[in-house]
Design a protein around this motif. Structure first.
Motif: not given
Length: 86
Positions: A33-42
């Motif tokens: 939950s801490k790691l998934i903050e933003t999409c690495v593409i957009c």
């Protein structure tokens, strides 16, 4: 297809981990939950209900962002980890 680009193998694309972000972590991904903050593409925030794909290198992207990329390129757009190509 862009000049020089090689798409990822269809079987590899189909085997990528696809999941819906629920906003909570489980035992296997304790701090996810801490790691998934933003999409690495957009670079947009990943919100609850987003459809995501985990690349073999563990980078996570919106499904709509990564799908066009891996159908034209056999590498992770962030770290260039190579996937098997066609």
């Amino acid at each position: 297809m862009a000049f020089g680009s090689v798409p990822a193998a269809k079987s590899v694309v189909e085997a990528l981990e696809k999941f819906k972000y629920e906003g909570s972590c489980d035992q296997d991904h304790e701090d996810e939950s801490k790691l998934i903050e933003t999409c690495v593409i957009c670079m947009e925030e990943v919100i609850i209900g987003s459809h995501l794909i985990r690349m073999p290198c563990s980078h996570i992207c919106h499904e709509d962002c990564i799908s066009p990329w891996i159908h034209q390129n056999h590498t992770c757009p962030l770290c260039r980890h190579k996937l098997p190509s066609q």
